[in-house]
Design a protein around this motif. Structure first.
Motif, PDB file in Angstrom:
ATOM      1  N   LEU A 121      27.434 -37.181 -59.270  1.00 31.71           N
ATOM      2  CA  LEU A 121      28.217 -36.764 -60.455  1.00 31.71           C
ATOM      3  C   LEU A 121      28.318 -35.411 -60.652  1.00 31.71           C
ATOM      4  O   LEU A 121      29.422 -34.968 -61.368  1.00 31.71           O
ATOM      5  N   LEU A 122      27.659 -34.584 -60.053  1.00 30.97           N
ATOM      6  CA  LEU A 122      27.879 -33.140 -60.323  1.00 30.97           C
ATOM      7  C   LEU A 122      28.385 -32.426 -58.912  1.00 30.97           C
ATOM      8  O   LEU A 122      27.878 -32.546 -57.612  1.00 30.97           O
ATOM      9  N   PRO A 123      29.395 -31.711 -59.065  1.00 32.57           N
ATOM     10  CA  PRO A 123      29.834 -30.798 -57.856  1.00 32.57           C
ATOM     11  C   PRO A 123      29.037 -29.772 -57.441  1.00 32.57           C
ATOM     12  O   PRO A 123      28.128 -29.251 -58.420  1.00 32.57           O
ATOM     13  N   GLU A 124      29.214 -29.508 -56.271  1.00 39.44           N
ATOM     14  CA  GLU A 124      28.600 -28.018 -55.878  1.00 39.44           C
ATOM     15  C   GLU A 124      28.816 -26.968 -56.676  1.00 39.44           C
ATOM     16  O   GLU A 124      29.897 -26.656 -57.176  1.00 39.44           O
ATOM     17  N   GLY A 125      27.673 -26.087 -57.115  1.00 41.69           N
ATOM     18  CA  GLY A 125      27.876 -24.854 -57.801  1.00 41.69           C
ATOM     19  C   GLY A 125      26.423 -24.523 -58.595  1.00 41.69           C
ATOM     20  O   GLY A 125      25.411 -25.134 -58.218  1.00 41.69           O
ATOM     21  N   GLN A 126      26.664 -23.591 -59.331  1.00 44.50           N
ATOM     22  CA  GLN A 126      25.574 -22.966 -60.238  1.00 44.50           C
ATOM     23  C   GLN A 126      24.744 -23.825 -60.817  1.00 44.50           C
ATOM     24  O   GLN A 126      23.498 -23.729 -60.760  1.00 44.50           O
ATOM     25  N   LEU A 127      25.483 -24.833 -61.556  1.00 45.00           N
ATOM     26  CA  LEU A 127      24.413 -25.688 -62.298  1.00 45.00           C
ATOM     27  C   LEU A 127      23.652 -26.928 -61.187  1.00 45.00           C
ATOM     28  O   LEU A 127      22.580 -27.027 -61.583  1.00 45.00           O
ATOM     29  N   LYS A 128      24.319 -27.390 -60.489  1.00 48.12           N
ATOM     30  CA  LYS A 128      23.628 -28.160 -59.408  1.00 48.12           C
ATOM     31  C   LYS A 128      22.670 -27.457 -58.777  1.00 48.12           C
ATOM     32  O   LYS A 128      21.576 -28.002 -58.496  1.00 48.12           O
ATOM     33  N   ASN A 129      22.921 -26.256 -58.278  1.00 45.43           N
ATOM     34  CA  ASN A 129      21.987 -25.384 -57.479  1.00 45.43           C
ATOM     35  C   ASN A 129      20.602 -25.234 -58.455  1.00 45.43           C
ATOM     36  O   ASN A 129      19.506 -25.308 -58.024  1.00 45.43           O
ATOM     37  N   ALA A 130      20.800 -24.941 -59.707  1.00 39.67           N
ATOM     38  CA  ALA A 130      19.833 -24.746 -60.685  1.00 39.67           C
ATOM     39  C   ALA A 130      18.783 -25.712 -60.849  1.00 39.67           C
ATOM     40  O   ALA A 130      17.555 -25.952 -60.820  1.00 39.67           O
ATOM     41  N   ILE A 131      19.652 -27.091 -61.047  1.00 41.05           N
ATOM     42  CA  ILE A 131      18.788 -28.379 -61.110  1.00 41.05           C
ATOM     43  C   ILE A 131      18.123 -28.564 -59.693  1.00 41.05           C
ATOM     44  O   ILE A 131      16.783 -29.037 -59.721  1.00 41.05           O
ATOM     45  N   GLN A 132      18.720 -28.418 -58.571  1.00 36.99           N
ATOM     46  CA  GLN A 132      18.111 -28.992 -57.474  1.00 36.99           C
ATOM     47  C   GLN A 132      16.792 -27.938 -57.007  1.00 36.99           C
ATOM     48  O   GLN A 132      15.701 -28.265 -56.550  1.00 36.99           O
ATOM     49  N   ASP A 133      16.874 -26.589 -57.421  1.00 34.91           N
ATOM     50  CA  ASP A 133      15.660 -25.929 -57.538  1.00 34.91           C
ATOM     51  C   ASP A 133      14.558 -26.100 -58.314  1.00 34.91           C
ATOM     52  O   ASP A 133      13.418 -26.368 -57.676  1.00 34.91           O
ATOM     53  N   LEU A 134      14.935 -26.692 -59.466  1.00 33.01           N
ATOM     54  CA  LEU A 134      13.809 -27.367 -60.228  1.00 33.01           C
ATOM     55  C   LEU A 134      13.245 -28.584 -59.583  1.00 33.01           C
ATOM     56  O   LEU A 134      11.924 -28.650 -59.458  1.00 33.01           O
ATOM     57  N   LEU A 135      14.122 -29.390 -59.021  1.00 34.09           N
ATOM     58  CA  LEU A 135      13.506 -30.796 -58.510  1.00 34.09           C
ATOM     59  C   LEU A 135      12.623 -30.036 -57.098  1.00 34.09           C
ATOM     60  O   LEU A 135      11.664 -30.839 -57.066  1.00 34.09           O
ATOM     61  N   ARG A 136      13.037 -29.305 -56.415  1.00 31.77           N
ATOM     62  CA  ARG A 136      12.363 -28.813 -55.279  1.00 31.77           C
ATOM     63  C   ARG A 136      10.774 -28.243 -55.605  1.00 31.77           C
ATOM     64  O   ARG A 136       9.891 -28.747 -55.130  1.00 31.77           O
ATOM     65  N   ARG A 137      11.019 -27.727 -56.751  1.00 31.27           N
ATOM     66  CA  ARG A 137       9.616 -27.002 -57.302  1.00 31.27           C
ATOM     67  C   ARG A 137       8.827 -28.229 -57.627  1.00 31.27           C
ATOM     68  O   ARG A 137       7.400 -28.185 -57.536  1.00 31.27           O
ATOM     69  N   LYS A 138       9.313 -29.124 -58.608  1.00 27.19           N
ATOM     70  CA  LYS A 138       8.434 -30.156 -59.318  1.00 27.19           C
ATOM     71  C   LYS A 138       7.979 -31.069 -58.068  1.00 27.19           C
ATOM     72  O   LYS A 138       6.666 -31.320 -58.232  1.00 27.19           O
ATOM     73  N   ARG A 139       8.661 -31.429 -57.118  1.00 32.29           N
ATOM     74  CA  ARG A 139       8.199 -32.118 -55.918  1.00 32.29           C
ATOM     75  C   ARG A 139       7.163 -31.606 -55.034  1.00 32.29           C
ATOM     76  O   ARG A 139       6.157 -31.959 -54.500  1.00 32.29           O
ATOM     77  N   ALA A 140       7.071 -30.154 -55.113  1.00 29.04           N
ATOM     78  CA  ALA A 140       6.213 -29.301 -54.298  1.00 29.04           C
ATOM     79  C   ALA A 140       5.021 -29.202 -55.158  1.00 29.04           C
ATOM     80  O   ALA A 140       3.960 -28.884 -54.612  1.00 29.04           O
ATOM     81  N   GLY A 141       4.923 -29.690 -56.347  1.00 28.25           N
ATOM     82  CA  GLY A 141       3.762 -29.559 -57.076  1.00 28.25           C
ATOM     83  C   GLY A 141       3.497 -28.557 -58.041  1.00 28.25           C
ATOM     84  O   GLY A 141       2.603 -28.109 -58.452  1.00 28.25           O
ATOM     85  N   ASP A 142       4.751 -27.620 -57.934  1.00 26.07           N
ATOM     86  CA  ASP A 142       4.712 -26.415 -58.999  1.00 26.07           C
ATOM     87  C   ASP A 142       4.198 -26.968 -60.494  1.00 26.07           C
ATOM     88  O   ASP A 142       4.701 -28.094 -60.882  1.00 26.07           O
ATOM     89  N   GLU A 143       3.544 -26.262 -61.116  1.00 28.58           N
ATOM     90  CA  GLU A 143       3.346 -26.827 -62.320  1.00 28.58           C
ATOM     91  C   GLU A 143       4.541 -26.780 -63.463  1.00 28.58           C
ATOM     92  O   GLU A 143       4.586 -27.697 -64.258  1.00 28.58           O
ATOM     93  N   LEU A 144       5.400 -25.848 -63.456  1.00 29.51           N
ATOM     94  CA  LEU A 144       6.788 -25.711 -64.044  1.00 29.51           C
ATOM     95  C   LEU A 144       6.510 -25.893 -65.524  1.00 29.51           C
ATOM     96  O   LEU A 144       6.989 -26.581 -66.256  1.00 29.51           O
ATOM     97  N   THR A 145       5.335 -25.107 -66.052  1.00 34.97           N
ATOM     98  CA  THR A 145       5.055 -25.016 -67.216  1.00 34.97           C
ATOM     99  C   THR A 145       6.046 -24.333 -68.129  1.00 34.97           C
ATOM    100  O   THR A 145       7.304 -23.982 -67.762  1.00 34.97           O
ATOM    101  N   ALA A 146       5.593 -23.267 -69.243  1.00 38.08           N
ATOM    102  CA  ALA A 146       6.784 -22.319 -69.910  1.00 38.08           C
ATOM    103  C   ALA A 146       7.223 -21.410 -69.310  1.00 38.08           C
ATOM    104  O   ALA A 146       6.480 -20.744 -68.651  1.00 38.08           O
ATOM    105  N   GLU A 147       8.555 -21.538 -69.125  1.00 33.12           N
ATOM    106  CA  GLU A 147       9.616 -20.495 -68.537  1.00 33.12           C
ATOM    107  C   GLU A 147      10.639 -20.159 -69.627  1.00 33.12           C
ATOM    108  O   GLU A 147      10.940 -21.079 -70.531  1.00 33.12           O
ATOM    109  N   PRO A 148      11.253 -18.980 -69.103  1.00 37.20           N
ATOM    110  CA  PRO A 148      12.599 -18.950 -69.878  1.00 37.20           C
ATOM    111  C   PRO A 148      13.486 -19.959 -69.868  1.00 37.20           C
ATOM    112  O   PRO A 148      13.640 -20.533 -68.805  1.00 37.20           O
TER     113      PRO A 148
END
Length: 260
Positions: free
Chosen positions: A183-210
């Motif tokens: 559903l999402l084309p390549e670009g800034q939005l998809k990159n930002a979401i994929q970065d979050l997904l990688r961090r979550k799968r890697a076990g990063d806490e992903l707590t409070a951030e800007p």
């Protein structure tokens, strides 16, 4: 013991303790969506049927079974309840039937239900469900300048599900990555979401951030869009009860050898 073996053991124990037959059991939650944390629960959902005698009663009876044991969260619906909700295009039940992680399938009834999905699916019901989920989670978790980043997924997934429904008019896949790539084309939005997904799968806490501006802007636009779209959607006429009565009787016969 492997987790799957433990889950199957718990389901078998429920059959004995509750004197039921489990027809279908699957994963429904972050593990099925494809973005579990290290300590995520196993959200096991199942459909079960009682012996014939249980139904031949005037008493009101509980139609759910629930059990929590550590990281295992098991919850099941009695078959008549499940079929009534399926007939009304209940999104939660449709997700169960779409789950990529199936633990237990004892009869042909779940397969027959899956084959009937096109008849029962309602774009309006599903859009309403996912839009409300996205709005509620956005309001609760993603307000302010600092947010818990992992909560983005609990808003993004229902929004992507709405996008899938608008595009394909079918039940959306459970897996987040399938939705994202379709559903999402390549670009800034998809990159930002994929970065979050990688961090979550890697076990990063992903707590409070800007908060992530590109994702928040996308969410706001989609919430407004789907609210407008929902107002123009029409419901569907439910499939006749007779077809579901036949499924129910067949499940009794397959599970217990008789139904009359």
């Amino acid at each position: 013991m492997l987790v799957k073996e433990r889950i199957i053991g718990e389901l078998a124990q429920i059959e004995i303790e509750k004197q039921v037959k489990i027809l279908y059991a699957c994963e429904s939650g972050s593990r099925a969506w494809g973005f579990p944390s290290v300590d995520s629960d196993y959200d096991v959902r199942f459909i079960y049927v009682h012996p014939v005698e249980w139904y031949l009663s005037i008493a009101d009876k509980r139609d759910v079974i629930e059990k929590i044991d550590g990281l295992l969260d098991l919850s099941g619906w009695e078959l008549r309840k499940a079929l009534r909700l399926f007939r009304k295009s209940n999104p939660a039940l449709l997700e169960w039937l779409q789950s990529p992680v199936v633990y237990w399938e004892a009869t042909v009834i779940p397969t027959m239900m899956k084959e009937m999905t096109d008849k029962t699916f309602s774009s309006r019901s599903s859009l309403y469900h996912y839009l409300n989920m996205a709005r509620g989670n956005f309001r609760e978790y993603l307000q302010g300048e600092w947010v818990k980043s992992k909560k983005y997924f609990y808003v993004l997934r229902p929004i992507l599900a709405c996008m899938w429904i608008e595009e394909y008019h079918t039940v959306p896949p459970m897996e987040f990555k399938v939705l994202l790539n379709a559903l999402l084309p390549e670009g800034q939005l998809k990159n930002a979401i994929q970065d979050l997904l990688r961090r979550k799968r890697a076990g990063d806490e992903l707590t409070a951030e800007p908060r992530i501006g590109v994702i928040n802007d996308f969410i706001n636009r989609q919430l407004e869009h789907f609210q407008t779209l929902l107002e123009g959607e029409e419901g569907i006429v439910p499939v006749g009860e007779q077809e579901f009565d036949g499924l129910f009787r067949r499940a009794l016969k397959e599970s217990w050898g008789q139904y009359l």
